[in-house]
Design a protein around this motif. Structure first.
Motif, PDB file in Angstrom:
ATOM      1  N   ARG A 169       0.829  -1.216   0.000  1.00 28.90           N
ATOM      2  CA  ARG A 169       0.000   0.000   0.000  1.00 28.90           C
ATOM      3  C   ARG A 169       0.855   1.255   0.000  1.00 28.90           C
ATOM      4  O   ARG A 169       0.509   2.252  -0.643  1.00 28.90           O
ATOM      5  CB  ARG A 169      -0.952  -0.008   1.198  1.00 28.90           C
ATOM      6  CG  ARG A 169      -1.888  -1.199   1.270  1.00 28.90           C
ATOM      7  CD  ARG A 169      -2.640  -1.380  -0.039  1.00 28.90           C
ATOM      8  NE  ARG A 169      -3.396  -2.627  -0.055  1.00 28.90           N
ATOM      9  CZ  ARG A 169      -3.735  -3.290  -1.140  1.00 28.90           C
ATOM     10  NH1 ARG A 169      -3.390  -2.821  -2.322  1.00 28.90           N
ATOM     11  NH2 ARG A 169      -4.412  -4.411  -1.081  1.00 28.90           N
ATOM     12  N   ALA A 170       1.958   1.254   0.707  1.00 32.16           N
ATOM     13  CA  ALA A 170       2.837   2.420   0.733  1.00 32.16           C
ATOM     14  C   ALA A 170       3.409   2.688  -0.660  1.00 32.16           C
ATOM     15  O   ALA A 170       3.530   3.849  -1.082  1.00 32.16           O
ATOM     16  CB  ALA A 170       3.959   2.225   1.741  1.00 32.16           C
ATOM     17  N   ALA A 171       3.751   1.616  -1.399  1.00 29.33           N
ATOM     18  CA  ALA A 171       4.268   1.784  -2.760  1.00 29.33           C
ATOM     19  C   ALA A 171       3.220   2.444  -3.647  1.00 29.33           C
ATOM     20  O   ALA A 171       3.541   3.314  -4.480  1.00 29.33           O
ATOM     21  CB  ALA A 171       4.682   0.433  -3.335  1.00 29.33           C
ATOM     22  N   GLU A 172       1.951   2.042  -3.493  1.00 28.80           N
ATOM     23  CA  GLU A 172       0.871   2.645  -4.277  1.00 28.80           C
ATOM     24  C   GLU A 172       0.682   4.118  -3.905  1.00 28.80           C
ATOM     25  O   GLU A 172       0.460   4.965  -4.782  1.00 28.80           O
ATOM     26  CB  GLU A 172      -0.431   1.873  -4.045  1.00 28.80           C
ATOM     27  CG  GLU A 172      -0.404   0.458  -4.594  1.00 28.80           C
ATOM     28  CD  GLU A 172      -1.604  -0.361  -4.146  1.00 28.80           C
ATOM     29  OE1 GLU A 172      -2.395   0.168  -3.317  1.00 28.80           O
ATOM     30  OE2 GLU A 172      -1.756  -1.492  -4.609  1.00 28.80           O
ATOM     31  N   LEU A 173       0.785   4.410  -2.614  1.00 29.47           N
ATOM     32  CA  LEU A 173       0.628   5.792  -2.161  1.00 29.47           C
ATOM     33  C   LEU A 173       1.777   6.669  -2.640  1.00 29.47           C
ATOM     34  O   LEU A 173       1.584   7.839  -2.971  1.00 29.47           O
ATOM     35  CB  LEU A 173       0.529   5.834  -0.630  1.00 29.47           C
ATOM     36  CG  LEU A 173      -0.768   5.269  -0.044  1.00 29.47           C
ATOM     37  CD1 LEU A 173      -0.640   5.103   1.467  1.00 29.47           C
ATOM     38  CD2 LEU A 173      -1.946   6.169  -0.383  1.00 29.47           C
ATOM     39  N   VAL A 174       2.969   6.110  -2.698  1.00 28.15           N
ATOM     40  CA  VAL A 174       4.124   6.856  -3.230  1.00 28.15           C
ATOM     41  C   VAL A 174       3.919   7.133  -4.718  1.00 28.15           C
ATOM     42  O   VAL A 174       4.172   8.245  -5.204  1.00 28.15           O
ATOM     43  CB  VAL A 174       5.435   6.071  -2.995  1.00 28.15           C
ATOM     44  CG1 VAL A 174       6.576   6.706  -3.799  1.00 28.15           C
ATOM     45  CG2 VAL A 174       5.784   6.049  -1.516  1.00 28.15           C
ATOM     46  N   GLU A 175       3.446   6.138  -5.446  1.00 32.68           N
ATOM     47  CA  GLU A 175       3.239   6.308  -6.885  1.00 32.68           C
ATOM     48  C   GLU A 175       2.212   7.397  -7.168  1.00 32.68           C
ATOM     49  O   GLU A 175       2.358   8.195  -8.101  1.00 32.68           O
ATOM     50  CB  GLU A 175       2.784   4.983  -7.504  1.00 32.68           C
ATOM     51  CG  GLU A 175       2.606   5.054  -9.018  1.00 32.68           C
ATOM     52  CD  GLU A 175       2.208   3.716  -9.604  1.00 32.68           C
ATOM     53  OE1 GLU A 175       2.058   3.663 -10.853  1.00 32.68           O
ATOM     54  OE2 GLU A 175       2.043   2.741  -8.847  1.00 32.68           O
ATOM     55  N   TRP A 176       1.159   7.470  -6.338  1.00 37.34           N
ATOM     56  CA  TRP A 176       0.109   8.476  -6.530  1.00 37.34           C
ATOM     57  C   TRP A 176       0.538   9.853  -6.029  1.00 37.34           C
ATOM     58  O   TRP A 176       0.060  10.876  -6.515  1.00 37.34           O
ATOM     59  CB  TRP A 176      -1.165   8.028  -5.799  1.00 37.34           C
ATOM     60  CG  TRP A 176      -2.332   8.933  -6.039  1.00 37.34           C
ATOM     61  CD1 TRP A 176      -3.129   8.983  -7.145  1.00 37.34           C
ATOM     62  CD2 TRP A 176      -2.835   9.927  -5.132  1.00 37.34           C
ATOM     63  NE1 TRP A 176      -4.101   9.944  -6.986  1.00 37.34           N
ATOM     64  CE2 TRP A 176      -3.946  10.534  -5.765  1.00 37.34           C
ATOM     65  CE3 TRP A 176      -2.460  10.352  -3.855  1.00 37.34           C
ATOM     66  CZ2 TRP A 176      -4.685  11.553  -5.151  1.00 37.34           C
ATOM     67  CZ3 TRP A 176      -3.204  11.370  -3.255  1.00 37.34           C
ATOM     68  CH2 TRP A 176      -4.295  11.955  -3.900  1.00 37.34           C
ATOM     69  N   GLY A 177       1.445   9.884  -5.050  1.00 35.49           N
ATOM     70  CA  GLY A 177       1.919  11.145  -4.510  1.00 35.49           C
ATOM     71  C   GLY A 177       1.437  11.463  -3.113  1.00 35.49           C
ATOM     72  O   GLY A 177       1.754  12.522  -2.569  1.00 35.49           O
ATOM     73  N   ALA A 178       0.651  10.550  -2.505  1.00 33.83           N
ATOM     74  CA  ALA A 178       0.181  10.783  -1.144  1.00 33.83           C
ATOM     75  C   ALA A 178       1.304  10.619  -0.133  1.00 33.83           C
ATOM     76  O   ALA A 178       1.277  11.217   0.943  1.00 33.83           O
ATOM     77  CB  ALA A 178      -0.955   9.821  -0.799  1.00 33.83           C
ATOM     78  N   LEU A 179       2.291   9.784  -0.466  1.00 32.44           N
ATOM     79  CA  LEU A 179       3.487   9.624   0.355  1.00 32.44           C
ATOM     80  C   LEU A 179       4.721   9.899  -0.494  1.00 32.44           C
ATOM     81  O   LEU A 179       4.686   9.756  -1.718  1.00 32.44           O
ATOM     82  CB  LEU A 179       3.583   8.202   0.932  1.00 32.44           C
ATOM     83  CG  LEU A 179       2.536   7.760   1.953  1.00 32.44           C
ATOM     84  CD1 LEU A 179       2.835   6.330   2.423  1.00 32.44           C
ATOM     85  CD2 LEU A 179       2.467   8.708   3.133  1.00 32.44           C
ATOM     86  N   GLU A 180       5.790  10.280   0.165  1.00 31.08           N
ATOM     87  CA  GLU A 180       7.088  10.423  -0.469  1.00 31.08           C
ATOM     88  C   GLU A 180       8.079   9.528   0.274  1.00 31.08           C
ATOM     89  O   GLU A 180       7.903   9.259   1.461  1.00 31.08           O
ATOM     90  CB  GLU A 180       7.564  11.874  -0.412  1.00 31.08           C
ATOM     91  CG  GLU A 180       6.690  12.841  -1.197  1.00 31.08           C
ATOM     92  CD  GLU A 180       7.119  14.282  -1.021  1.00 31.08           C
ATOM     93  OE1 GLU A 180       8.030  14.542  -0.196  1.00 31.08           O
ATOM     94  OE2 GLU A 180       6.549  15.155  -1.690  1.00 31.08           O
ATOM     95  N   ARG A 181       9.128   9.096  -0.415  1.00 33.34           N
ATOM     96  CA  ARG A 181      10.152   8.252   0.190  1.00 33.34           C
ATOM     97  C   ARG A 181      11.506   8.900  -0.021  1.00 33.34           C
ATOM     98  O   ARG A 181      11.873   9.233  -1.155  1.00 33.34           O
ATOM     99  CB  ARG A 181      10.126   6.861  -0.429  1.00 33.34           C
ATOM    100  CG  ARG A 181      10.862   5.813   0.374  1.00 33.34           C
ATOM    101  CD  ARG A 181      10.732   4.449  -0.256  1.00 33.34           C
ATOM    102  NE  ARG A 181      11.363   3.427   0.560  1.00 33.34           N
ATOM    103  CZ  ARG A 181      11.632   2.205   0.141  1.00 33.34           C
ATOM    104  NH1 ARG A 181      11.326   1.845  -1.105  1.00 33.34           N
ATOM    105  NH2 ARG A 181      12.203   1.324   0.933  1.00 33.34           N
ATOM    106  N   ASP A 182      12.245   9.103   1.067  1.00 33.33           N
ATOM    107  CA  ASP A 182      13.531   9.790   0.946  1.00 33.33           C
ATOM    108  C   ASP A 182      14.651   8.805   0.600  1.00 33.33           C
ATOM    109  O   ASP A 182      14.418   7.605   0.412  1.00 33.33           O
ATOM    110  CB  ASP A 182      13.847  10.589   2.211  1.00 33.33           C
ATOM    111  CG  ASP A 182      14.061   9.710   3.442  1.00 33.33           C
ATOM    112  OD1 ASP A 182      14.341   8.503   3.288  1.00 33.33           O
ATOM    113  OD2 ASP A 182      13.951  10.243   4.568  1.00 33.33           O
ATOM    114  N   ALA A 183      15.875   9.310   0.525  1.00 30.51           N
ATOM    115  CA  ALA A 183      17.020   8.494   0.102  1.00 30.51           C
ATOM    116  C   ALA A 183      17.318   7.358   1.061  1.00 30.51           C
ATOM    117  O   ALA A 183      17.933   6.359   0.677  1.00 30.51           O
ATOM    118  CB  ALA A 183      18.248   9.381  -0.057  1.00 30.51           C
ATOM    119  N   THR A 184      16.886   7.490   2.315  1.00 30.01           N
ATOM    120  CA  THR A 184      17.138   6.436   3.300  1.00 30.01           C
ATOM    121  C   THR A 184      16.014   5.413   3.354  1.00 30.01           C
ATOM    122  O   THR A 184      16.080   4.455   4.121  1.00 30.01           O
ATOM    123  CB  THR A 184      17.331   7.038   4.702  1.00 30.01           C
ATOM    124  OG1 THR A 184      16.089   7.606   5.157  1.00 30.01           O
ATOM    125  CG2 THR A 184      18.404   8.118   4.689  1.00 30.01           C
ATOM    126  N   GLY A 185      14.954   5.631   2.567  1.00 28.16           N
ATOM    127  CA  GLY A 185      13.847   4.689   2.542  1.00 28.16           C
ATOM    128  C   GLY A 185      12.721   5.020   3.505  1.00 28.16           C
ATOM    129  O   GLY A 185      11.746   4.264   3.592  1.00 28.16           O
TER     130      GLY A 185
END
Length: 264
Positions: free
Chosen positions: A50-66
């Protein structure tokens, strides 16, 4: 008051996604995958998908450390909430005027359920520090805006707050239901609230209601100053004038006729 993620997300995909988003709080603004799973109550595998889907949509972001954090896309969508957007646009000129006169903390808030939600805040550079933030929530019974919103809330809401635990933030927080009833009656009678040292001992807040066209209270405005130099009686007319200005703008610029006993 910080809204925590539920103890275990529901069974639907939507409930799991909402639990993931609700896991983020002001004191946990970025989370690792394991922290996200633990705080949301979902499995690690589910959190990863679910987090991967939210990142793809833009609701979450993931930094360089994950680590994950709330994404700008979610902020863009949330900013369209009509109760906050129209109210903020109508209120900003009056909030800015109040700030220019005082150079103190100016706040605008609405009630959602049993909590205050802060829609806007202008912070004075040398003003007393406050706990609030735009989009943040707080209990109704302690803050200046909260006392206004609670005083004009439906009776059922008032009884639920009065019947529940009233958290004491300082020794001056009104946590006795009978005492709080008297305070709320005074707010309705005077047309403004005073929260003196109830959230932090060094701050005093004066709040006033913003009335909607139907006579209900749509929002509250407050001015937060240092308690040791505050004169609530002198500050109240300024806050009430700002609230009346917002009210006129929301009504399309026409003069407001308040219900009997509400205009002071």
């Amino acid at each position: 008051m910080i809204r925590r993620a539920p103890n275990g997300a529901g069974t639907s995909v939507t409930s799991k996604v909402l639990a993931l988003l609700e896991a983020f709080t002001p004191d946990a603004a970025d989370l690792s995958l394991s922290e996200l799973a633990r705080r949301s109550g979902v499995s690690l595998a589910t959190a990863h998908r679910r987090a991967a889907e939210l990142v793809e949509w833009g609701a979450l972001e993931r930094d360089a450390t994950g680590r994950y954090r709330i994404g700008l896309r979610l902020w863009e969508v949330a900013s369209l909430a009509p109760r906050g957007l129209g109210l903020r646009d109508a209120a900003m000129p009056f909030l800015e005027d109040l700030y220019e006169v005082t150079h103190e903390n100016v706040q605008l808030a609405v009630r959602e359920g049993l909590e205050v939600v802060f829609v806007e805040r202008i912070a004075g550079r040398d003003a007393v520090p406050v706990w609030t933030r735009v989009g943040g929530r707080f209990a109704l019974h302690a803050t200046g805006v909260g006392l206004v919103l609670l005083a004009h809330a439906p009776a059922a809401v008032q009884e639920e707050v009065l019947g529940g635990p009233l958290h004491s933030y300082t020794a001056k927080t009104v946590s006795d239901p009978a005492h709080l009833r008297r305070v709320l009656a005074d707010v309705r009678k005077l047309g403004y609230s005073v929260s003196d040292g109830q959230v932090t001992v060094d701050a005093l807040s004066v709040g006033a209601p913003v009335f909607a066209a139907d006579g209900s209270v749509a929002a509250a405005v407050s001015l937060v100053v240092r308690a040791d130099s505050a004169q609530p009686g002198a500050l109240a007319p300024l806050v009430m004038a700002a609230a009346r200005g917002i009210c006129r703008t929301l009504a399309g610029g026409s003069p407001r006729v308040f219900p009997a006993g509400r205009r002071r």
